[in-house]
Write a protein that holds these residues in place. Structure first.
Motif, PDB file in Angstrom:
ATOM      1  N   MET A   1     -39.298  23.860 -15.223  1.00  0.00           N
ATOM      2  CA  MET A   1     -40.194  24.621 -14.096  1.00  0.00           C
ATOM      3  C   MET A   1     -38.876  24.797 -13.290  1.00  0.00           C
ATOM      4  O   MET A   1     -37.975  23.915 -13.078  1.00  0.00           O
ATOM      5  CB  MET A   1     -41.082  23.734 -13.733  1.00  0.00           C
ATOM      6  CG  MET A   1     -42.099  24.075 -12.786  1.00  0.00           C
ATOM      7  SD  MET A   1     -43.367  22.982 -12.475  1.00  0.00           S
ATOM      8  CE  MET A   1     -44.437  23.947 -11.129  1.00  0.00           C
ATOM      9  N   SER A   2     -38.942  25.914 -12.354  1.00  0.00           N
ATOM     10  CA  SER A   2     -38.207  25.928 -11.446  1.00  0.00           C
ATOM     11  C   SER A   2     -38.254  25.232 -10.187  1.00  0.00           C
ATOM     12  O   SER A   2     -39.564  24.825  -9.775  1.00  0.00           O
ATOM     13  CB  SER A   2     -38.059  27.674 -11.025  1.00  0.00           C
ATOM     14  OG  SER A   2     -39.194  27.837 -10.419  1.00  0.00           O
ATOM     15  N   LYS A   3     -37.286  24.913  -9.291  1.00  0.00           N
ATOM     16  CA  LYS A   3     -37.416  24.177  -8.073  1.00  0.00           C
ATOM     17  C   LYS A   3     -38.035  25.085  -6.932  1.00  0.00           C
ATOM     18  O   LYS A   3     -38.267  26.287  -6.953  1.00  0.00           O
ATOM     19  CB  LYS A   3     -35.880  24.066  -7.432  1.00  0.00           C
ATOM     20  CG  LYS A   3     -35.216  22.898  -8.378  1.00  0.00           C
ATOM     21  CD  LYS A   3     -35.715  21.643  -8.161  1.00  0.00           C
ATOM     22  CE  LYS A   3     -34.549  20.610  -9.093  1.00  0.00           C
ATOM     23  NZ  LYS A   3     -35.524  19.126  -9.119  1.00  0.00           N
ATOM     24  N   VAL A   4     -39.064  24.024  -6.262  1.00  0.00           N
ATOM     25  CA  VAL A   4     -39.849  24.868  -5.302  1.00  0.00           C
ATOM     26  C   VAL A   4     -39.321  24.396  -3.922  1.00  0.00           C
ATOM     27  O   VAL A   4     -38.932  23.226  -3.717  1.00  0.00           O
ATOM     28  CB  VAL A   4     -41.462  24.201  -5.390  1.00  0.00           C
ATOM     29  CG1 VAL A   4     -42.236  24.753  -4.358  1.00  0.00           C
ATOM     30  CG2 VAL A   4     -41.891  24.560  -6.842  1.00  0.00           C
ATOM     31  N   PRO A   5     -38.998  25.171  -3.023  1.00  0.00           N
ATOM     32  CA  PRO A   5     -38.724  24.919  -1.798  1.00  0.00           C
ATOM     33  C   PRO A   5     -39.353  24.227  -1.015  1.00  0.00           C
ATOM     34  O   PRO A   5     -40.809  24.538  -0.842  1.00  0.00           O
ATOM     35  CB  PRO A   5     -38.137  26.180  -1.177  1.00  0.00           C
ATOM     36  CG  PRO A   5     -39.146  27.247  -1.835  1.00  0.00           C
ATOM     37  CD  PRO A   5     -39.344  26.623  -3.231  1.00  0.00           C
ATOM     38  N   MET A   6     -39.105  23.212  -0.155  1.00  0.00           N
ATOM     39  CA  MET A   6     -39.926  22.425   0.795  1.00  0.00           C
ATOM     40  C   MET A   6     -38.982  21.726   1.880  1.00  0.00           C
ATOM     41  O   MET A   6     -37.854  21.461   1.849  1.00  0.00           O
ATOM     42  CB  MET A   6     -40.434  21.173  -0.242  1.00  0.00           C
ATOM     43  CG  MET A   6     -41.446  20.393   0.545  1.00  0.00           C
ATOM     44  SD  MET A   6     -41.917  18.826  -0.696  1.00  0.00           S
ATOM     45  CE  MET A   6     -42.710  19.736  -1.831  1.00  0.00           C
ATOM     46  N   THR A   7     -39.754  21.646   2.973  1.00  0.00           N
ATOM     47  CA  THR A   7     -38.828  21.073   4.031  1.00  0.00           C
ATOM     48  C   THR A   7     -38.721  19.740   4.182  1.00  0.00           C
ATOM     49  O   THR A   7     -39.620  19.195   3.127  1.00  0.00           O
ATOM     50  CB  THR A   7     -39.622  21.451   5.418  1.00  0.00           C
ATOM     51  OG1 THR A   7     -40.948  20.968   5.544  1.00  0.00           O
ATOM     52  CG2 THR A   7     -39.846  23.076   5.609  1.00  0.00           C
ATOM     53  N   VAL A   8     -38.018  19.216   4.754  1.00  0.00           N
ATOM     54  CA  VAL A   8     -37.937  17.597   4.825  1.00  0.00           C
ATOM     55  C   VAL A   8     -38.969  17.091   5.373  1.00  0.00           C
ATOM     56  O   VAL A   8     -39.562  15.993   4.707  1.00  0.00           O
ATOM     57  CB  VAL A   8     -36.827  17.348   6.044  1.00  0.00           C
ATOM     58  CG1 VAL A   8     -36.610  15.765   6.092  1.00  0.00           C
ATOM     59  CG2 VAL A   8     -35.497  17.808   5.555  1.00  0.00           C
ATOM     60  N   GLU A   9     -39.749  17.582   6.504  1.00  0.00           N
ATOM     61  CA  GLU A   9     -41.117  17.090   6.782  1.00  0.00           C
ATOM     62  C   GLU A   9     -42.195  17.107   5.900  1.00  0.00           C
ATOM     63  O   GLU A   9     -42.814  16.088   5.744  1.00  0.00           O
ATOM     64  CB  GLU A   9     -41.587  17.933   8.197  1.00  0.00           C
ATOM     65  CG  GLU A   9     -40.749  17.992   9.287  1.00  0.00           C
ATOM     66  CD  GLU A   9     -39.550  18.663   9.162  1.00  0.00           C
ATOM     67  OE1 GLU A   9     -39.317  19.431   8.319  1.00  0.00           O
ATOM     68  OE2 GLU A   9     -38.622  18.470  10.095  1.00  0.00           O
ATOM     69  N   GLY A  10     -42.097  18.248   4.825  1.00  0.00           N
ATOM     70  CA  GLY A  10     -43.218  18.533   3.832  1.00  0.00           C
ATOM     71  C   GLY A  10     -42.912  17.372   2.887  1.00  0.00           C
ATOM     72  O   GLY A  10     -43.985  16.936   2.413  1.00  0.00           O
ATOM     73  N   ALA A  11     -41.757  17.082   2.501  1.00  0.00           N
ATOM     74  CA  ALA A  11     -41.482  16.143   1.302  1.00  0.00           C
ATOM     75  C   ALA A  11     -41.987  14.714   1.944  1.00  0.00           C
ATOM     76  O   ALA A  11     -42.577  13.966   1.290  1.00  0.00           O
ATOM     77  CB  ALA A  11     -39.873  16.281   0.950  1.00  0.00           C
ATOM     78  N   GLU A  12     -41.671  14.555   3.168  1.00  0.00           N
ATOM     79  CA  GLU A  12     -41.854  13.141   3.873  1.00  0.00           C
ATOM     80  C   GLU A  12     -43.434  13.002   3.683  1.00  0.00           C
ATOM     81  O   GLU A  12     -43.931  11.988   3.400  1.00  0.00           O
ATOM     82  CB  GLU A  12     -41.456  13.151   5.157  1.00  0.00           C
ATOM     83  CG  GLU A  12     -41.594  11.639   5.570  1.00  0.00           C
ATOM     84  CD  GLU A  12     -40.781  10.518   4.881  1.00  0.00           C
ATOM     85  OE1 GLU A  12     -41.536   9.498   4.745  1.00  0.00           O
ATOM     86  OE2 GLU A  12     -39.910  10.750   4.210  1.00  0.00           O
TER      87      GLU A  12
END
Length: 158
Positions: free
Chosen positions: A1-12
């Motif tokens: 599966m390919s990587k999905v972009p995410m902001t630092v805030e979203g990951a947190e």
């Protein structure tokens, strides 16, 4: 599966939800199941069945979040030198060429999108039209009401 972009805030935010599900919700649900079992016959025990359903939902959401975090490519736009180019994570101020109405959006991952907070998904029509363009460019966005032209006024790494 390919990587999905995410902001630092979203990951947190996903990590916080995962922590809550594992450390707070899961033990609470297990306790509810144990209490419901003590009431006897499980076939007609609504409390037991409700708690089992909650447990199923909780475990499914834990797996979903763990999968998203495993496939996330966390991008901190603040570490990228500003170039005036629209990239994932930037905050973009655009002006409708017809109405002169100004609006500011932050381009975020699918899970973080919240139109009320002016956060739009990288996969939204506006974001797709803006990505790769620069301040001063005019872009055409295909909307349900037809094509709309916007001028990119400002690109910020905030």
């Amino acid at each position: 599966m390919s990587k999905v972009p995410m902001t630092v805030e979203g990951a947190e935010a996903l990590r916080e939800e995962l922590h809550d599900l594992k450390k707070v919700q899961r033990p609470r649900i297990s306790q509810a199941i144990a209490e419901a079992r003590e009431h006897g016959d499980l076939k007609e025990n609504a409390e037991y069945h409700a708690a089992r359903e909650q447990q199923s939902f909780c475990e499914g959401r834990i797996q979903e979040i763990e999968g998203k975090l495993a496939n996330a490519q966390v991008i901190d736009v603040k570490t990228i030198p500003p170039s005036g180019k629209v990239i994932f994570g930037t905050t973009v101020t655009i002006i409708n060429c017809e109405t002169e109405q100004e609006v500011t959006y932050r381009i975020v991952g699918d899970d973080e999108a919240d139109v009320k907070a002016n956060k739009i998904s990288i996969n939204s029509p506006i974001a797709r039209a803006l990505i790769g363009k620069e301040e001063g460019d005019v872009v055409e966005v295909k909307t349900p009401g037809g094509e709309v032209e916007y001028e990119i006024d400002k690109v910020e790494h905030i």
